[in-house]
Design an enzyme around this catalytic site. Sequence first.
Site, short mmCIF file in Angstrom:
data_model
loop_
_atom_site.label_atom_id
_atom_site.label_comp_id
_atom_site.label_asym_id
_atom_site.label_seq_id
_atom_site.Cartn_x
_atom_site.Cartn_y
_atom_site.Cartn_z
N LEU A 254 0.84 -1.19 0.00
CA LEU A 254 0.00 0.00 0.00
C LEU A 254 0.88 1.25 0.00
CD1 LEU A 254 -2.62 -1.09 2.68
CD2 LEU A 254 -2.89 -1.14 0.20
N LYS A 255 0.48 2.24 -0.78
CA LYS A 255 1.20 3.52 -0.79
C LYS A 255 0.62 4.40 0.31
CE LYS A 255 2.80 7.29 -3.67
NZ LYS A 255 2.50 8.31 -2.64
N LEU A 256 1.34 4.51 1.40
CA LEU A 256 0.86 5.25 2.56
C LEU A 256 0.86 6.75 2.27
CD1 LEU A 256 2.77 3.26 5.31
CD2 LEU A 256 0.43 2.92 4.51
N GLY A 387 -2.94 4.75 -3.06
CA GLY A 387 -2.56 3.89 -4.18
C GLY A 387 -1.71 2.72 -3.74
#
Length: 464
Positions: A254-256, A387
């Site tokens: 997951l793109k934090l 994203g």
Amino acid sequence: MDYGDFVIEKEISYSINFSQDLLYKILNSYIVPNYSLAQQYFDLYDENGFRTRIPIQSACNNIISSVKKTNSKHKKFVYWPKDTNALVPLVWRESKEIKLPYKTLSHNLSKIIKVYVYQHDKIEIKFEHVYFSKSDIDLFDSTMANKISKLLTLLENGDASETLQNSQVGSDEILARIRLEYEFDDDAPDDAQLNVMCNIIADMEALTDAQNISPFVPLTTLIDKMAPRKFEREQKIVYGDDAFDNASVKKWALKLDGMRGRGLFMRNFCIIQTDDMQFYKTKMANLFALNNIVAFQCEVMDKQKIYITDLLQVFKYKYNNRTQYECGVNASYAIDPVTAIECINYMNNNVQSVTLTDTCPAIELRFQQFFDPPLQQSNYMTVSVDGYVVLDTELRYVKYKWMPTTELEYDAVNKSFNTLNGPLNGLMILTDLPELLHENIYECVITDTTINVLKHRRDRIVPN
């Protein structure tokens, strides 16, 4: 690999960098009781760098040989033994040794070294006594000597690691050194042998834990030396489209959506600097087995949690008999993406979380988790994300986002946003922020008719 008149040598090496008393402690309490002495010999180096080896034991066939060694490869890398918390900085060397007749040698010597070789499987543990070491570099102070040595390495494409930095070994001084070497003939080293080598290194360095070696290091300099990995491209996620191209995906996470930061893990200490120039520091137990400095990238989420998203480099401590312990600021060991991900996943499973007690309020530090393909879309997240981060099969990072964003500069006078190419006129500005500040950078989504302002980017100074 022997070709008659010359030998192609491939090896993985590691130097044990401790003070003289600790090296003898490692020798007497660990090496001698556990490993057999396989060889003894003298290495004599003349003023031209040609090496003559004089064996002491019959294991070397009592053949005196002289060679000229030319380095063709010198690569620093970090190896992670599976299912451990050790990141081991190693050096991969390849060289060509050309046999020389004794008439080509000089009578003027620059080094005299006695070597004791202890053997375990294909791993050689070399305990060296440096009886004599002379170099023109000794005429200069430590800082200048280091610069000259680095410059010479660049000019000759050689290896300056064998040069004793301003050592000036005197007539009444015998300098001890310990090195581990693993020689191989294939294109790549064997993982089983590397694991054996790393276990020996961890055992040796564990004997010095009680010394609590933690020299002063230039923290801001180290942080500035860190280079986060770049995204090679950005891909838009189409709503309702579940057909990701999973064939090109090696790992994903997951793109934090937090504040990016960089930090350093050291013995009993951790420091983090975020892109908006906030600092977090705390005392903490050492998370890694070896006493090195591990540089990492992270995301700070609402000043409550910090997620380690990438491991970037290892800085190794060095030791010499003049300046003692110091950090090799300009000689870091890069961690490749696959090694970083595997180690992060191990730490995620085994460390879980660490509370940074010196911050106010206390912040929880965690390691992010990476997954195998296929990518999976989720409708509910416990943290803010925007994203996915994808490592593709060519080991390049790709950014997957639902809404590709642009960083724009706000012009309060004209009530518009500017790019590097000029103002964006005729678009409606939508925002939930209480105010927009003049000449500040904001992350925005641009459509045909609107500019949707998502957040204030205090860590940016120019539009992107």
